[in-house]
Design a protein around this motif. Structure first.
Motif, mmCIF file in Angstrom:
data_model
loop_
_atom_site.group_PDB
_atom_site.id
_atom_site.type_symbol
_atom_site.label_atom_id
_atom_site.label_comp_id
_atom_site.label_asym_id
_atom_site.label_seq_id
_atom_site.Cartn_x
_atom_site.Cartn_y
_atom_site.Cartn_z
ATOM 1 N N UNK A 124 0.831 -1.209 0.000
ATOM 2 C CA UNK A 124 0.000 0.000 0.000
ATOM 3 C C UNK A 124 0.865 1.259 0.000
ATOM 4 N N UNK A 125 1.952 1.257 0.755
ATOM 5 C CA UNK A 125 2.855 2.410 0.730
ATOM 6 C C UNK A 125 3.427 2.616 -0.673
ATOM 7 N N UNK A 126 3.798 1.520 -1.335
ATOM 8 C CA UNK A 126 4.374 1.631 -2.679
ATOM 9 C C UNK A 126 3.349 2.158 -3.685
ATOM 10 N N UNK A 127 2.112 1.664 -3.597
ATOM 11 C CA UNK A 127 1.060 2.161 -4.495
ATOM 12 C C UNK A 127 0.848 3.654 -4.259
ATOM 13 N N UNK A 128 0.718 4.038 -2.987
ATOM 14 C CA UNK A 128 0.459 5.438 -2.663
ATOM 15 C C UNK A 128 1.582 6.349 -3.083
ATOM 16 N N UNK A 129 2.828 5.947 -2.823
ATOM 17 C CA UNK A 129 3.971 6.770 -3.224
ATOM 18 C C UNK A 129 4.048 6.884 -4.741
ATOM 19 N N UNK A 130 3.737 5.790 -5.437
ATOM 20 C CA UNK A 130 3.751 5.844 -6.897
ATOM 21 C C UNK A 130 2.687 6.811 -7.416
ATOM 22 N N UNK A 131 1.507 6.818 -6.812
ATOM 23 C CA UNK A 131 0.461 7.755 -7.223
ATOM 24 C C UNK A 131 0.888 9.192 -6.956
ATOM 25 N N UNK A 132 1.617 9.407 -5.897
ATOM 26 C CA UNK A 132 2.138 10.748 -5.606
ATOM 27 C C UNK A 132 3.267 11.110 -6.557
ATOM 28 N N UNK A 133 3.929 10.093 -7.105
ATOM 29 C CA UNK A 133 5.045 10.334 -8.012
ATOM 30 C C UNK A 133 6.380 10.300 -7.312
ATOM 31 N N UNK A 134 6.424 9.607 -6.171
ATOM 32 C CA UNK A 134 7.651 9.494 -5.381
ATOM 33 C C UNK A 134 8.106 8.037 -5.350
ATOM 34 N N UNK A 135 9.379 7.838 -5.052
ATOM 35 C CA UNK A 135 9.942 6.491 -4.979
ATOM 36 C C UNK A 135 9.556 5.808 -3.674
ATOM 37 N N UNK A 136 9.537 4.469 -3.721
ATOM 38 C CA UNK A 136 9.353 3.653 -2.522
ATOM 39 C C UNK A 136 10.672 2.930 -2.286
ATOM 40 N N UNK A 137 11.596 3.540 -1.528
ATOM 41 C CA UNK A 137 12.952 2.991 -1.398
ATOM 42 C C UNK A 137 13.004 1.724 -0.558
ATOM 43 N N UNK A 138 13.964 0.851 -0.894
ATOM 44 C CA UNK A 138 14.225 -0.356 -0.113
ATOM 45 C C UNK A 138 15.168 -0.053 1.053
ATOM 46 N N UNK A 139 15.960 0.990 0.897
ATOM 47 C CA UNK A 139 16.888 1.410 1.945
ATOM 48 C C UNK A 139 16.914 2.930 1.989
ATOM 49 N N UNK A 140 17.222 3.485 3.156
ATOM 50 C CA UNK A 140 17.367 4.930 3.321
ATOM 51 C C UNK A 140 18.796 5.226 3.746
ATOM 52 N N UNK A 141 19.370 6.240 3.142
ATOM 53 C CA UNK A 141 20.740 6.630 3.504
ATOM 54 C C UNK A 141 20.751 7.426 4.806
#
Length: 581
Positions: free
Chosen positions: A564-581
């Motif tokens: 659900x986070x990935x779907x929502x971020x994609x609709x916003x036009x943002x990435x759904x990262x696997x890791x954060x720096x």
């Protein structure tokens, strides 16, 4: 998958079951939604409240009858009646487990609506091609783009359109400004840019390109000769810059529509639109009352060609042809709407700056006049964005000279923070954008908080792999494998996930993409909270080496959150990262 729509249907069937033979009631106002207080249950319906008057009974009495009819529903555990007649429903634990399995089976299609057959046009940005995109365009660009994405995900056929304002005096001013830079490129000292022309350095490359293509040939021509040539080159260069700026923001339109095509052939499409409306009685010759407030000195009470727009809801009739015979800007708006209507669109969504609030009624009137009521115009207004750096206003730009460009903002903070934060207020409310706050890594930064939730979900699966726990194909998982999810926080997460399809439909229908940003932040908060509970209570950890079965169930829940986070971020036009720096 929309449990609220599902139970709305169940409630309506229950109402129909208790009606006397031959009794007919309007059920369109019956709704099912989350109760304001979660302690009241999982779902709440207003059925008794909105139907009692028509059935000539007390709301609470009707609520008791509806509740009795709903007791046979196998998914309902308890039914309560609150206040004057609200019906609250609590669902059985097995229902939530089954829904989680359905979500996992749907994967990236969870919440996607069925095809509606509706053909919609979303027009947004449509900035004059006279310079680079500035931050004032940014909010409308993001809002329009996400509205289009939501509408498409909800099952509509959507075209994303940009209207190029390449007719009129603005582009002539652009051409004169570019011509000045052309003379500069040929070695002429041009001094300070005269008032009324565009001063930004962004026109220097246009002047250099003109010098390379034409040498000094244009210098010997009259303005009447060189202006159309320079204007075409300048517009092309500005549109290339605008496309590049928008692409950096993650915005790509399906169609760029030129205003000049409406004027081609001696005003062909505009003339056709006026002729059609004339035949249908919407056009006449007349005079308009003076403007409200202080009347301009040059105002004249003269006869003009007018659209009878007050007949279709406007505040006043609108001029289509000036006294000198030239078409008004409004006439082009009428022809443009007619062109969209002839292309088969049933709804035209316009994303406009707040300063265009006066256009709303006139566009709605145009829609009624042109389509006879079979198509609608829906206007979304975007308020201003104020830029801050550590709380101090940011006003100037090196590149443009008098405004901050969109490209500069994206370059400094990144596409994702810009897009997410442009949605973190309702579009008709002012928005403060602080460069420092949108890049800090804390829970107070919504985009970081949401993306970190997705990265944390990915980290949980890496932990499971390290623990040697075999992760199944969740797309085909059976409910039985998820039945160990009984903790209040786990069930609460499933409930929050179950709100997503309804959220998509509501945000799309209302053209309010901020709802999606708020929802993702709430979901991320619920996920982070459950993760942190596992720190204090080891038995609640998502990965438990000693209990692979409960680990698989909890990994299914984590997978659902990630989906659900990935779907929502994609609709916003943002990435759904696997890791954060």
């Amino acid at each position: 998958m929309n449990i609220f729509a599902d139970f709305e249907g169940r409630v309506k069937k229950a109402v129909e079951a208790i009606l006397p033979a031959g009794e007919d009631v309007d059920l369109s106002r019956v709704t099912v939604e989350p109760p304001r207080d979660p302690a009241h249950g999982d779902l709440a319906t207003n059925a008794a409240m909105v139907l009692a008057k028509g059935l000539k009974t007390k709301p609470r009495d009707l609520a008791e009858r509806i509740a009795d009819a709903l007791k046979a529903d196998p998914d309902i555990e308890t039914i309560g009646i609150a206040g004057p007649g609200f019906i609250n429903l609590s669902l059985k634990p097995g229902f939530w487990i089954d829904h989680l399995a359905t979500l996992l089976g749907a994967g990236s299609g969870y919440g996607r609506g069925p095809a509606t057959g509706r053909k919609l046009n979303v027009e947004y940005v449509s900035a004059n091609p006279t310079g680079p995109m500035h931050v004032g365009h940014c909010r409308g660009a993001v809002v329009g783009d996400v509205i289009a994405r939501l509408l498409a995900f909800a099952g509509n056929d959507v075209t994303k359109e940009y209207y190029i304002n390449d007719a009129g005096e603005q582009v002539n001013v652009l051409a004169r400004s570019a011509y000045l830079r052309y003379r500069e490129a040929l070695g002429e000292e041009i001094g300070e840019i005269p008032a009324g022309l565009y001063p930004g350095d962004y026109l220097k490359p246009v002047g250099e390109a003109l010098a390379k293509e034409f040498g000094d040939m244009l210098l010997g021509q009259s303005e009447e000769e060189w202006l159309p040539v320079v204007r075409d080159r300048a517009i092309d260069a500005m549109m290339a810059m605008i496309r590049s700026d928008l692409k950096g923001l993650g915005v790509e339109h399906d169609l760029f529509f030129s205003e000049r095509t409406l004027h081609a052939g001696n005003g062909g499409k505009i003339a056709e639109a006026i002729s059609d409306l004339t035949d249908r009685g919407f056009v006449y010759k007349g005079t308009l009352p003076p403007p409200k407030g202080q009347v301009p000195e040059d105002w004249e009470d003269r006869e003009q060609v007018l659209l009878r727009s007050t007949d279709v809801g406007d505040d006043q009739d609108r001029p289509l042809v000036k006294s000198n015979g030239a078409y008004t800007y409004f006439a082009a708006d009428v022809a443009y709407f007619r062109d969209k209507f002839e292309r088969g669109f049933s709804e035209m969504i316009y994303v406009l700056g707040a300063d265009h609030g006066g256009y709303v009624k006139r566009l709605e009137a145009v829609a009624k006049a042109v389509s006879g009521g079979s198509a609608v115009a829906d206007c979304v207004l975007c308020q201003l964005v104020k830029l801050y750096r550590d709380g101090e206003p940011v006003k100037m730009s090196k590149r443009s000279g008098d405004f901050v460009t969109l490209a500069e903002v994206v370059e400094e903070v990144g596409r994702d923070p810009v897009r997410f934060m442009m949605l973190y207020r309702k579009s008709d409310a002012p928005l403060d954008f602080d460069f420092k706050k949108v890049t800090e890594q804390s829970k107070d930064n919504p985009v970081f908080y949401v993306q970190y939730a997705h990265a944390r979900a990915a980290a949980v699966f890496r932990q499971a792999e390290e623990a040697g726990i075999a992760v199944p194909d969740f797309a085909g998982i059976e409910s039985e494998s998820l039945s160990g999810l009984t903790d209040v926080g786990e069930v609460g997460l499933i409930r929050k996930l179950a709100e997503f399809p309804r959220l998509i439909q509501q945000a799309a229908d209302a053209k309010e993409p901020h709802r999606l940003a708020f929802y993702l932040n709430d979901l991320a908060a619920a996920f982070h909270a459950q993760y942190n509970r596992g720190k204090d209570l080891p038995d609640l950890r998502f990965v438990n080496r000693d209990d692979p079965m409960i680990s698989v169930a909890r990994l299914g829940l984590v997978k659902a959150v990630a989906i659900v986070l990935a779907i929502g971020l994609d609709l916003i036009g943002a990435d759904a990262p696997e890791e954060m720096r």
